[in-house]
Each structure stands twice: as structure tokens, then as C-alpha cells.
Write an enzyme that holds these catalytic residues in place. Structure first.
Site, PDB file in Angstrom:
ATOM      1  N   LYS A  87      -3.093  -2.308  11.823  1.00 52.33           N
ATOM      2  CA  LYS A  87      -2.751  -2.668  10.341  1.00 52.33           C
ATOM      3  C   LYS A  87      -2.172  -3.950  10.771  1.00 52.33           C
ATOM      4  O   LYS A  87      -1.098  -3.860  10.156  1.00 52.33           O
ATOM      5  CB  LYS A  87      -2.089  -1.684   9.819  1.00 52.33           C
ATOM      6  CG  LYS A  87      -2.193  -2.660   8.015  1.00 52.33           C
ATOM      7  CD  LYS A  87      -2.103  -1.244   7.098  1.00 52.33           C
ATOM      8  CE  LYS A  87      -2.154  -2.406   5.687  1.00 52.33           C
ATOM      9  NZ  LYS A  87      -1.223  -0.803   4.447  1.00 52.33           N
TER      10      LYS A  87
ATOM     11  N   LYS B 250      -7.601  -2.395  10.590  1.00 49.75           N
ATOM     12  CA  LYS B 250      -7.880  -2.770   9.450  1.00 49.75           C
ATOM     13  C   LYS B 250      -6.804  -4.105   9.255  1.00 49.75           C
ATOM     14  O   LYS B 250      -5.667  -4.934   9.957  1.00 49.75           O
ATOM     15  CB  LYS B 250      -6.868  -2.210   8.535  1.00 49.75           C
ATOM     16  CG  LYS B 250      -6.944  -3.137   6.844  1.00 49.75           C
ATOM     17  CD  LYS B 250      -5.988  -1.773   6.202  1.00 49.75           C
ATOM     18  CE  LYS B 250      -5.677  -2.492   4.770  1.00 49.75           C
ATOM     19  NZ  LYS B 250      -5.104  -1.479   4.068  1.00 49.75           N
TER      20      LYS B 250
HETATM   21  C1  PBG Z   1      -0.648  -0.500   1.019  1.00 49.48           C
HETATM   22  C2  PBG Z   1      -2.565  -0.593   1.403  1.00 49.48           C
HETATM   23  C3  PBG Z   1      -2.558  -2.009   0.896  1.00 49.48           C
HETATM   24  C4  PBG Z   1      -4.213  -1.734   1.074  1.00 49.48           C
HETATM   25  C5  PBG Z   1      -4.536  -0.933   1.212  1.00 49.48           C
HETATM   26  N1  PBG Z   1      -3.151  -0.196   1.399  1.00 49.48           N
HETATM   27  C6  PBG Z   1      -2.098  -3.154   1.065  1.00 49.48           C
HETATM   28  C7  PBG Z   1      -0.871  -3.896   2.297  1.00 49.48           C
HETATM   29  O1  PBG Z   1      -0.532  -2.970   2.964  1.00 49.48           O
HETATM   30  O2  PBG Z   1      -0.281  -4.776   1.299  1.00 49.48           O
HETATM   31  C8  PBG Z   1      -5.611  -3.204   1.907  1.00 49.48           C
HETATM   32  C9  PBG Z   1      -6.169  -3.171   1.145  1.00 49.48           C
HETATM   33  C10 PBG Z   1      -7.739  -3.675   0.286  1.00 49.48           C
HETATM   34  O3  PBG Z   1      -7.197  -5.425   0.776  1.00 49.48           O
HETATM   35  O4  PBG Z   1      -8.568  -3.208   0.192  1.00 49.48           O
HETATM   36  N2  PBG Z   1       0.319  -0.055   1.992  1.00 49.48           N
END
Ligand code: PBG
Length: 331
Positions: free
Chosen positions: A199, A252
């Protein structure tokens, strides 16, 4: 042989010919729809930066999930929004918390729907970070090991509520192993883990933070999410998560990281998911609303590209639309 004997255009002449030699398929079976749940009843609150997406209360969410099931979407990924915030994100693992209520209700009303519960603290901490904050060398940092205990309790509470899959999105080291052994310790051996393995610290999450009311109150997430400049490190993250017991690994965001998806696919023979995130959705929605892009064509092209890169599972806010488009004849 080469031109004029070889003419690659011969196989592009009709749709039947193109279909015959097409390598990449797209089907609703691979789609996951993300949804946001908040306290209250009768709530359907539009999210301004994500046209077409809303925050729901448990009752309206459950109805929405019923319609998604009818539309052919096999799985949902749930995010909780909570007004109860504290430094340690205590509400994340509350037995009567918003996520736990939502999971229980959906599994009762729409049992065939696969429920994936996002495991993170950022919507429950008053500072908006994904873990527990401590002060080190005069600086506030997210403490990895103290966070693990909170994540484990959160994942267990989701699993006990009936989640089919728990999906840790925090990027702490060691959380997959910690969650797996805790699940197994409570005989929840058939609950899957889908880890947000690679991520990235991405600006494409902007609209989501409005949707989940989870923006960090200070600093950013670069101390735990990955640097967009690194790809090899993603392979290490994925390898560790597989070793720790992840059933599905995720890259992601999706569109700006197709190379990472491809490299993970080449290296590891495990189910691979990718998350087409809020900023990817918002960008195409905005351009389409202006008539600058044809939404349907662009979305199907993006999804095909994601599958071609090697993802099995696609998490996308367009899941029901795609399922509908794929059912239309002669698309
Ligand atoms: C929370 C999380 C996030 C997303 C999914 N889980 C945001 C972040 O890490 O700030 C992003 C999903 C999206 O932008 O559609 N940890």
C-alpha cells in the site's frame, strides 16, 4: 515471415474474430464494492468528492448490499465511520461498534454476500493515524508493536461478527502473522486474510479521507505506507505477508501501480487483489461529467488493463455499473 504475408489486422476484422483471440477477460465474479457505514438510521449521505457514492447507516447499507447482490456483485469491503474517537482508536474493536453491527446485519439479511472488513484504526483515532502514537526523539510517531495489539482485537471482533475476510490496511510490520495466529487461537480458522501488502503513500486517497472522515490531523502516512518510488520493496512486503499467512495480497492504488501488480503476479502464485482507489474514481467521474471522457468505455478499459497486468480481484467503486455493463449484449 513479415509483411505482406503477416498482417496482424486480419484478426481484428470483426468482433467475433477479436473475441476469439482475446486474452484478458473481465467478469463481475472478480469485483469487490467498497462501502462506508456510519451510525444512525435512514442515512444516505452523498460524498461530494465521489459522485454516486454515499455514507450509509446500517439499515440503508443492508438494503444497498441486497441490491448489489441482485446486480451480481459478489463481495463488499466495509469501512466504518465513527464519531467516537480517542488516541488508541478503542471504538474500532467494540463489540457493538459500527463495523461489527454492519457485518452482523449484512450476513443475516444477505448471507450470500462475501463481507470483507477493513481493519484499521484511522477512522477511530482522534489524530487520524492508522496506529497508536508515541513520542520518540521529540517526535510523534506511530508505534508499530503497540498498534498490533489493537489491530488484532479489531480483526477478531470483525471475524466474530461474521466477516468472511478481514483486510488489514494499516501497513504495520507483522500484523498479518499476529492476526492469523489470533484468529486460529479462537478457532476462526476459515476466516481469510486479505492483506493490503503493498500500500503506497498515495495522493489518490484524498476523496476517501473525506468519505471515511479519517484524514491525519498532523503529518502524513509516509512513515508507514510505501514510497511511490519503490517497486522491489513491494515484492518484499508481499513475500512477508504470504509467509505470515495472507490468503490474498493487495497492491494499492491500481492505475499508477500496474507495473507493481505485474511484478507481483510474475513472482508469486497467490490470489492478487488491487484497489482502484477513490482518486482514480473521482478523476474519471469529473472528466466524464464534463463530457471529456466516455465513462463506461474508460472504466472498462481501465479494468481490462488491471486484469491484463495480472490482478485477480478488483476493488472498485464502479462494481455494480461494471456488472451491469458486462451483462449488456454486444458491448
Ligand atoms: C485506511 C484506508 C485508506 C484507503 C483504504 N483504507 C486511506 C488511507 O490510507 O489514507 C483508501 C481507499 C481509497 O482511496 O479509495 N487506512
Amino acid at each position: 515471415m513479415s509483411f505482406p504475408e503477416v498482417r496482424l489486422r486480419r484478426l481484428r476484422r470483426t468482433e467475433a474474430l477479436r473475441g476469439l483471440v482475446r486474452r484478458t477477460d473481465l467478469s463481475a465474479d472478480h469485483l469487490v464494492m467498497p462501502l462506508f457505514v456510519r451510525p444512525g438510521s435512514g442515512v444516505v449521505e452523498p460524498i461530494s468528492a465521489m459522485p454516486g457514492q454515499c455514507q450509509y447507516s446500517v439499515d440503508t447499507l443492508t438494503e444497498r448490499v441486497g441490491r448489489l447482490s441482485e446486480a451480481g456483485v459478489p463481495a463488499v469491503l466495509l469501512f466504518g465511520i465513527s464519531p467516537k474517537k480517542d488516541p488508541r482508536g478503542s471504538e474500532a474493536c467494540a463489540e457493538d461498534g459500527i463495523m461489527q453491527e454492519a457485518v452482523r446485519n449484512i450476513k443475516k439479511a444477505v448471507p450470500e454476500m462475501l463481507v470483507i472488513a477493513d481493519v484499521c484504526l484511522c477512522a477511530y483515532t482522534d489524530h487520524g493515524h492508522c496506529g497508536v502514537i508515541v513520542e520518540r526523539r521529540g517526535e510523534k510517531v506511530v508505534d508499530n508493536d503497540a498498534t498490533l495489539e489493537r489491530l488484532v482485537r479489531t480483526a477478531l471482533s470483525h471475524a466474530h461478527a461474521g466477516a468472511d475476510i478481514v483486510a488489514p490496511s494499516d501497513m504495520m510490520d507483522g500484523r498479518v502473522g499476529a492476526i492469523r495466529s489470533a484468529l486460529d487461537g479462537e478457532k476462526l480458522t476459515d476466516v481469510c486474510i486479505m492483506s493490503y501488502a503493498a500500500k503506497y503513500a498515495s495522493s489518490f486517497y484524498g476523496p476517501f479521507r473525506e468519505a471515511a472522515e479519517s484524514a491525519p490531523g498532523f503529518g502524513d502516512r509516509r512513515g508507514y505506507q510505501m514510497d511511490p518510488a519503490n517497486a522491489e520493496e513491494a515484492l518484499r512486503e508481499v513475500a512477508l505477508d504470504i509467509e505470515e499467512g495472507a490468503d490474498i495480497v493487495m497492491v494499492k492504488p491500481a492505475l499508477a501501480y500496474l507495473d507493481v501488480i505485474h511484478r507481483v503476479r510474475e513472482r508469486f502464485d497467490v490470489p492478487l487483489a488491487t484497489y482502484s482507489v477513490s482518486g482514480e474514481y473521482a478523476a474519471v467521474k469529473a472528466a466524464s461529467a464534463n463530457g471529456w471522457l466516455d465513462e463506461r468505455k474508460v472504466v472498462l478499459e481501465i479494468m481490462t488493463a488491471i486484469r491484463r497486468a495480472g490482478a485477480d480481484i478488483i476493488i472498485t467503486y464502479w462494481a455494480p455499473e461494471i456488472a451491469g455493463w458486462l451483462r449488456e449484449p454486444g458491448r
